[in-house]
Design a protein around this motif. Structure first.
Motif, PDB file in Angstrom:
ATOM      1  N   SER A  43       0.819  -1.215   0.000  1.00 42.28           N
ATOM      2  CA  SER A  43       0.000   0.000   0.000  1.00 42.28           C
ATOM      3  C   SER A  43       0.858   1.273   0.000  1.00 42.28           C
ATOM      4  O   SER A  43       0.338   2.370   0.188  1.00 42.28           O
ATOM      5  CB  SER A  43      -0.920   0.012   1.228  1.00 42.28           C
ATOM      6  N   GLY A  44       2.152   1.121  -0.194  1.00 44.06           N
ATOM      7  CA  GLY A  44       3.013   2.287  -0.303  1.00 44.06           C
ATOM      8  C   GLY A  44       3.821   2.603   0.926  1.00 44.06           C
ATOM      9  O   GLY A  44       4.558   3.589   0.937  1.00 44.06           O
ATOM     10  N   GLY A  45       3.715   1.823   1.986  1.00 42.10           N
ATOM     11  CA  GLY A  45       4.451   2.087   3.210  1.00 42.10           C
ATOM     12  C   GLY A  45       5.907   1.654   3.107  1.00 42.10           C
ATOM     13  O   GLY A  45       6.244   0.722   2.365  1.00 42.10           O
ATOM     14  N   THR A  46       6.760   2.328   3.813  1.00 41.97           N
ATOM     15  CA  THR A  46       8.181   1.973   3.880  1.00 41.97           C
ATOM     16  C   THR A  46       8.594   1.847   5.344  1.00 41.97           C
ATOM     17  O   THR A  46       7.910   2.336   6.243  1.00 41.97           O
ATOM     18  CB  THR A  46       9.054   3.036   3.203  1.00 41.97           C
ATOM     19  N   ARG A  47       9.721   1.165   5.554  1.00 45.44           N
ATOM     20  CA  ARG A  47      10.249   0.956   6.911  1.00 45.44           C
ATOM     21  C   ARG A  47       9.177   0.398   7.846  1.00 45.44           C
ATOM     22  O   ARG A  47       9.037   0.828   8.992  1.00 45.44           O
ATOM     23  CB  ARG A  47      10.830   2.248   7.473  1.00 45.44           C
ATOM     24  N   ALA A  48       8.402  -0.536   7.321  1.00 47.17           N
ATOM     25  CA  ALA A  48       7.296  -1.109   8.103  1.00 47.17           C
ATOM     26  C   ALA A  48       7.837  -2.057   9.169  1.00 47.17           C
ATOM     27  O   ALA A  48       8.850  -2.738   8.977  1.00 47.17           O
ATOM     28  CB  ALA A  48       6.331  -1.842   7.182  1.00 47.17           C
ATOM     29  N   HIS A  49       7.140  -2.068  10.277  1.00 41.51           N
ATOM     30  CA  HIS A  49       7.487  -2.966  11.383  1.00 41.51           C
ATOM     31  C   HIS A  49       6.199  -3.389  12.062  1.00 41.51           C
ATOM     32  O   HIS A  49       5.306  -2.572  12.289  1.00 41.51           O
ATOM     33  CB  HIS A  49       8.408  -2.264  12.384  1.00 41.51           C
ATOM     34  N   VAL A  50       6.090  -4.678  12.379  1.00 41.79           N
ATOM     35  CA  VAL A  50       4.886  -5.234  13.012  1.00 41.79           C
ATOM     36  C   VAL A  50       5.327  -6.102  14.167  1.00 41.79           C
ATOM     37  O   VAL A  50       6.280  -6.886  14.044  1.00 41.79           O
ATOM     38  CB  VAL A  50       4.059  -6.068  12.005  1.00 41.79           C
ATOM     39  N   TRP A  51       4.646  -5.982  15.318  1.00 39.98           N
ATOM     40  CA  TRP A  51       4.958  -6.846  16.448  1.00 39.98           C
ATOM     41  C   TRP A  51       3.695  -7.090  17.267  1.00 39.98           C
ATOM     42  O   TRP A  51       2.808  -6.238  17.302  1.00 39.98           O
ATOM     43  CB  TRP A  51       6.068  -6.256  17.310  1.00 39.98           C
ATOM     44  N   PRO A  52       3.591  -8.257  17.913  1.00 38.37           N
ATOM     45  CA  PRO A  52       2.393  -8.574  18.714  1.00 38.37           C
ATOM     46  C   PRO A  52       2.279  -7.621  19.898  1.00 38.37           C
ATOM     47  O   PRO A  52       3.274  -7.139  20.432  1.00 38.37           O
ATOM     48  CB  PRO A  52       2.642 -10.013  19.176  1.00 38.37           C
ATOM     49  N   THR A  53       1.049  -7.381  20.322  1.00 37.64           N
ATOM     50  CA  THR A  53       0.819  -6.533  21.484  1.00 37.64           C
ATOM     51  C   THR A  53      -0.334  -7.117  22.290  1.00 37.64           C
ATOM     52  O   THR A  53      -0.835  -8.206  21.986  1.00 37.64           O
ATOM     53  CB  THR A  53       0.521  -5.083  21.056  1.00 37.64           C
ATOM     54  N   THR A  54      -0.750  -6.414  23.308  1.00 41.72           N
ATOM     55  CA  THR A  54      -1.831  -6.871  24.179  1.00 41.72           C
ATOM     56  C   THR A  54      -2.866  -5.775  24.315  1.00 41.72           C
ATOM     57  O   THR A  54      -2.715  -4.680  23.753  1.00 41.72           O
ATOM     58  CB  THR A  54      -1.303  -7.241  25.572  1.00 41.72           C
ATOM     59  N   ALA A  55      -3.897  -6.060  25.111  1.00 43.60           N
ATOM     60  CA  ALA A  55      -4.950  -5.069  25.313  1.00 43.60           C
ATOM     61  C   ALA A  55      -4.446  -3.829  26.042  1.00 43.60           C
ATOM     62  O   ALA A  55      -5.135  -2.805  26.058  1.00 43.60           O
ATOM     63  CB  ALA A  55      -6.106  -5.696  26.103  1.00 43.60           C
ATOM     64  N   LEU A  56      -3.243  -3.887  26.613  1.00 41.71           N
ATOM     65  CA  LEU A  56      -2.675  -2.702  27.259  1.00 41.71           C
ATOM     66  C   LEU A  56      -2.507  -1.551  26.277  1.00 41.71           C
ATOM     67  O   LEU A  56      -2.483  -0.388  26.679  1.00 41.71           O
ATOM     68  CB  LEU A  56      -1.319  -3.034  27.886  1.00 41.71           C
ATOM     69  N   ALA A  57      -2.381  -1.886  24.988  1.00 43.50           N
ATOM     70  CA  ALA A  57      -2.232  -0.831  23.996  1.00 43.50           C
ATOM     71  C   ALA A  57      -3.460   0.060  23.928  1.00 43.50           C
ATOM     72  O   ALA A  57      -3.390   1.190  23.444  1.00 43.50           O
ATOM     73  CB  ALA A  57      -1.962  -1.454  22.620  1.00 43.50           C
ATOM     74  N   MET A  58      -4.623  -0.436  24.410  1.00 48.18           N
ATOM     75  CA  MET A  58      -5.848   0.340  24.385  1.00 48.18           C
ATOM     76  C   MET A  58      -6.240   0.803  25.786  1.00 48.18           C
ATOM     77  O   MET A  58      -7.379   1.210  26.012  1.00 48.18           O
ATOM     78  CB  MET A  58      -6.994  -0.522  23.808  1.00 48.18           C
ATOM     79  N   ALA A  59      -5.302   0.764  26.704  1.00 46.29           N
ATOM     80  CA  ALA A  59      -5.633   1.027  28.103  1.00 46.29           C
ATOM     81  C   ALA A  59      -5.669   2.520  28.398  1.00 46.29           C
ATOM     82  O   ALA A  59      -5.404   3.361  27.559  1.00 46.29           O
ATOM     83  CB  ALA A  59      -4.627   0.330  29.016  1.00 46.29           C
ATOM     84  N   ASP A  60      -5.983   2.850  29.662  1.00 44.28           N
ATOM     85  CA  ASP A  60      -6.085   4.238  30.099  1.00 44.28           C
ATOM     86  C   ASP A  60      -4.718   4.893  30.154  1.00 44.28           C
ATOM     87  O   ASP A  60      -3.687   4.263  29.957  1.00 44.28           O
ATOM     88  CB  ASP A  60      -6.738   4.284  31.482  1.00 44.28           C
TER      89      ASP A  60
END
Length: 279
Positions: free
Chosen positions: A167-184
């Protein structure tokens, strides 16, 4: 040797180390053994009963035959012929886990032009991936987009990376996370502190994500004017002052305090290796 089919129970459930299948439920194993053994036993009984052997000999022959059938015929045949039925509960559980949503964090650099983000969302949608949150940070040569994604369990890291690149992105990086990413806010600050502990140079992006703010370059910080309270400067001895701006939404004292504490943590960690070296 013919390789096992990828969709067979053996391929899905076999241990990757020893190659053994899990133990099937005892009820199903018993029913499978009966289903395989009963026709053979009936035939053996019919043949032995019609013979002229003494009664004791008939009992002995039937007992030995039944034991041999169970050990050498019934159980191996049941395990092979009825494998799918025997392991059906484990297969359902495994496939249910395989389709359960997984949370990922993703980062890619896009051109700062209309439609670039739409291309990314369409590419992710083709993988049935939902964008839960997005943070955009201006960087030289474009914008750095950070996502929290909910993807089907069958979607791999490689597929997400390919979608970002296509889709045109560069220097992409992906890693697993948890529900803490949506926390307060407090929990997010702790999560970002752990991120900075691993990589102190992530401080500017981590604070920008925490505050949902934009990072100003030194030139922008010197020229651009904003309403009172919408600009926050974090002094750091090792990185220089970092300025953040959030037009229309003044920073709260709590947000300012969290950002300064993260900066202090990054500074301590950045200097610790040099300080700990023997003179």
């Amino acid at each position: 040797m013919t390789p096992r089919a990828q969709n067979s129970p053996a391929a899905e459930l076999s241990c990757e180390v020893c190659g053994l299948m899990p133990e099937p439920p005892k009820t199903r194993l018993t029913l499978a053994n009966v289903a395989v053994m009963l026709p053979i036993e009936l035939l053996v009984h019919a043949l032995v009963v019609d013979t002229q052997l003494p009664y004791v000999a008939k009992v002995l022959v039937l007992a030995v035959t039944a034991t041999v059938l169970v050990i050498w015929v019934a159980e191996p045949s049941a395990a092979r012929i009825l494998r799918g039925w025997l392991h059906a509960p484990a297969l359902r559980h495994r496939r249910k886990l395989g389709t359960a949503p997984a949370l990922w964090r993703a980062r890619t650099v896009l051109c700062d032009e209309p439609g670039s983000l739409q291309k990314v969302t369409k590419a992710l949608a083709r993988l049935d991936t939902n964008i839960l949150s997005i943070h955009v940070h201006p960087v030289p040569g474009g914008v750095l987009d950070e996502f929290v994604l909910s993807a089907p369990g069958s979607v791999s890291e490689r597929e997400l990376l390919e979608a970002l690149h296509e889709s045109g992105g560069t220097r992409a990086h992906v890693w697993p996370t948890t529900a803490l990413a949506m926390a307060d806010g407090q929990t997010r600050a702790l999560s970002l502190a752990a991120r900075i502990a691993d990589a102190p140079e992530e401080l500017p992006l981590a604070v920008a994500e925490l505050l949902r703010a934009r990072i100003l370059s030194p030139a922008e910080a010197a020229l651009e004017k904003h309403d009172a309270g919408t600009r926050l400067k974090i002094p750091t001895a090792w990185h220089g002052p970092i300025t953040f701006v959030r037009p229309g939404e003044p920073f709260t004292p709590a947000e300012s305090a969290r950002a300064h504490r993260l900066a202090e943590l990054a500074e301590i960690l950045a200097h610790r290796p040099a300080a700990s070296r023997p003179s």
